[in-house]
Design a protein around this motif. Structure first.
Motif, PDB file in Angstrom:
ATOM      1  N   UNK A  87       0.840  -1.221   0.000  1.00 25.71           N
ATOM      2  CA  UNK A  87       0.000   0.000   0.000  1.00 25.71           C
ATOM      3  C   UNK A  87       0.866   1.259   0.000  1.00 25.71           C
ATOM      4  N   UNK A  88       2.125   1.111   0.432  1.00 23.90           N
ATOM      5  CA  UNK A  88       2.972   2.320   0.541  1.00 23.90           C
ATOM      6  C   UNK A  88       3.712   2.615  -0.760  1.00 23.90           C
ATOM      7  N   UNK A  89       4.421   1.556  -1.295  1.00 26.22           N
ATOM      8  CA  UNK A  89       5.275   1.864  -2.471  1.00 26.22           C
ATOM      9  C   UNK A  89       4.750   1.262  -3.764  1.00 26.22           C
ATOM     10  N   UNK A  90       3.680   0.459  -3.675  1.00 24.28           N
ATOM     11  CA  UNK A  90       3.092  -0.090  -4.905  1.00 24.28           C
ATOM     12  C   UNK A  90       3.780  -1.327  -5.428  1.00 24.28           C
ATOM     13  N   UNK A  91       4.793  -1.821  -4.703  1.00 23.87           N
ATOM     14  CA  UNK A  91       5.501  -3.043  -5.136  1.00 23.87           C
ATOM     15  C   UNK A  91       4.528  -4.230  -5.133  1.00 23.87           C
TER      16      UNK A  91
ATOM     17  N   UNK B 180       3.240  -2.941   5.139  1.00 25.30           N
ATOM     18  CA  UNK B 180       2.067  -2.396   4.425  1.00 25.30           C
ATOM     19  C   UNK B 180       1.590  -3.343   3.327  1.00 25.30           C
ATOM     20  N   UNK B 181       1.740  -4.648   3.543  1.00 23.13           N
ATOM     21  CA  UNK B 181       1.269  -5.609   2.528  1.00 23.13           C
ATOM     22  C   UNK B 181      -0.256  -5.716   2.578  1.00 23.13           C
ATOM     23  N   UNK B 182      -0.877  -5.899   1.400  1.00 22.46           N
ATOM     24  CA  UNK B 182      -2.328  -6.142   1.289  1.00 22.46           C
ATOM     25  C   UNK B 182      -2.532  -7.086   0.124  1.00 22.46           C
ATOM     26  N   UNK B 183      -3.740  -7.669   0.003  1.00 24.23           N
ATOM     27  CA  UNK B 183      -4.005  -8.514  -1.168  1.00 24.23           C
ATOM     28  C   UNK B 183      -3.878  -7.695  -2.457  1.00 24.23           C
ATOM     29  N   UNK B 184      -3.346  -8.277  -3.519  1.00 28.07           N
ATOM     30  CA  UNK B 184      -3.201  -7.548  -4.781  1.00 28.07           C
ATOM     31  C   UNK B 184      -4.469  -7.729  -5.609  1.00 28.07           C
ATOM     32  N   UNK B 185      -5.597  -7.348  -5.011  1.00 28.92           N
ATOM     33  CA  UNK B 185      -6.910  -7.467  -5.654  1.00 28.92           C
ATOM     34  C   UNK B 185      -7.510  -6.072  -5.734  1.00 28.92           C
ATOM     35  N   UNK B 186      -8.047  -5.712  -6.901  1.00 28.80           N
ATOM     36  CA  UNK B 186      -8.644  -4.383  -7.076  1.00 28.80           C
ATOM     37  C   UNK B 186     -10.014  -4.375  -6.416  1.00 28.80           C
TER      38      UNK B 186
ATOM     39  N   UNK C 173       6.828  -5.320   3.270  1.00 32.07           N
ATOM     40  CA  UNK C 173       7.039  -5.252   1.818  1.00 32.07           C
ATOM     41  C   UNK C 173       8.504  -5.590   1.528  1.00 32.07           C
ATOM     42  N   UNK C 174       8.775  -6.522   0.595  1.00 33.32           N
ATOM     43  CA  UNK C 174      10.176  -6.868   0.299  1.00 33.32           C
ATOM     44  C   UNK C 174      10.956  -5.714  -0.358  1.00 33.32           C
ATOM     45  N   UNK C 175      10.229  -4.715  -0.853  1.00 33.61           N
ATOM     46  CA  UNK C 175      10.933  -3.602  -1.527  1.00 33.61           C
ATOM     47  C   UNK C 175      11.227  -2.447  -0.562  1.00 33.61           C
TER      48      UNK C 175
END
Ligand code: NAD
Ligand code: APR
Length: 232
Positions: free
Chosen positions: A115-119, A140-146, A133-135
């Motif tokens: 959610x923070x850097x878009x990785x 700030x990880x979340x599901x990559x679902x729109x 986040x690995x980047x």
């Protein structure tokens, strides 16, 4: 050579055992969209949302592609022009059925997003709330679902394909969510012939040039066979 653009929805995965959203007993009868498919819901209760997508990810990993997924992969292999598959689905059954370069406009259950850097990266089977986040290393990880209210992925690429489509098919979608629900009009504006392939006519079915009604595992192989017959 003629380009075919195909939009799929939850109905193409129904016979593989994955729930659709708006059919009887579907996901939106079991969960409130506001709670599990909006950014506000995730902000309110990230553990509930993460658990919902972890459960769907585990369920999707246990099912197999069906004859409809496999027929579209055959069409991609044997059609003498481009065949572009755009899916609203977040499962990976098109790829498991042999399809290539599938455009996931609503993201994927397999993916995680920062959610923070878009990785974007491949999510672990059971992703924890606050996973780093690995980047950027932020939690700030979340599901990559729109989610509802968010912008789908790859829209420029999708509109570019629609503008040069000769054939457009919508398979297993109720056509209730925009912008996907308007793709048929974009394709028609480009002069494409359009067909809706669905268990039952959707509310927008009359907007298509043709309709093929029945279960996807029967209708999609029949449609693909009909398209390929002159080329076989
Ligand atoms: P929308 O307004 O087109 O909603 C269509 C239907 O979804 C509505 O008729 C309603 O049944 C339901 N819905 C939408 N928002 C809701 C809410 N907050 N509470 C309860 N029901 C709701 O959808 P939208 O909000 O305009 O979607 C906009 C964007 O969200 C689009 O870009 C779409 O691609 C994306 N989206 C993603 C998903 C997903 O789960 N991946 C689902 C739907 C929409
Ligand atoms: N064969 C063909 N069509 C089927 C089958 C089947 N076996 N079973 C169900 N269908 C059809 C239903 O008739 C319905 O029209 O699939 C459609 C499923 O519609 P929805 O449940 O609304 O799913 P979908 O159109 O993919 O939803 C679009 O809304 O909530 C969001 O994220 C969600 O991406 C999804 C979007």
């Amino acid at each position: 050579m003629e380009k075919i653009v195909i939009l799929t929805g939850a109905g193409i995965s129904a016979e593989s055992g994955l729930s659709t959203f708006r059919d009887e007993g579907g996901l939106w009868a079991q969960h409130r969209i506001e709670d599990v498919a909006t950014p506000e819901g995730f902000a309110r209760d990230p553990a509930l949302v993460q658990g919902f997508y972890n459960a769907r990810r585990v369920q999707a990993s246990k099912v197999q592609p069906n004859a409809a997924h496999e027929a579209l992969a055959r069409l991609q292999r044997d059609w003498p022009g481009d065949v572009v598959i755009v899916t609203q689905n977040v499962d990976s059954l098109h790829e498991a059925g042999g399809a290539k370069d599938v455009i996931h406009m609503h993201g994927t259950l397999a993916g995680a997003l920062c959610s923070a850097c878009g990785h974007r990266w491949t999510a672990p089977p059971e992703m924890a709330v606050g996973e780093s986040c690995p980047a950027c290393a932020r939690p700030t990880a979340r599901p990559d679902v729109v989610w509802f209210g968010e912008i789908p992925y790859y829209m420029d690429e999708i509109y570019d394909h629609l503008s040069s489509a000769s054939i457009f098919a919508a398979i297993g979608t109720s056509g209730q969510v925009y912008p996907a629900a308007a793709f048929v009009h974009e394709a028609q504006a480009a002069g494409a012939r359009t067909i809706e392939i669905n268990l039952e006519p959707s509310p927008g079915a009359s907007g298509f040039d043709e309709r093929l009604v029945g279960k996807a595992t029967q209708t999609v192989p029949r449609w693909v066979g009909h398209l390929l017959a002159p080329h076989s």
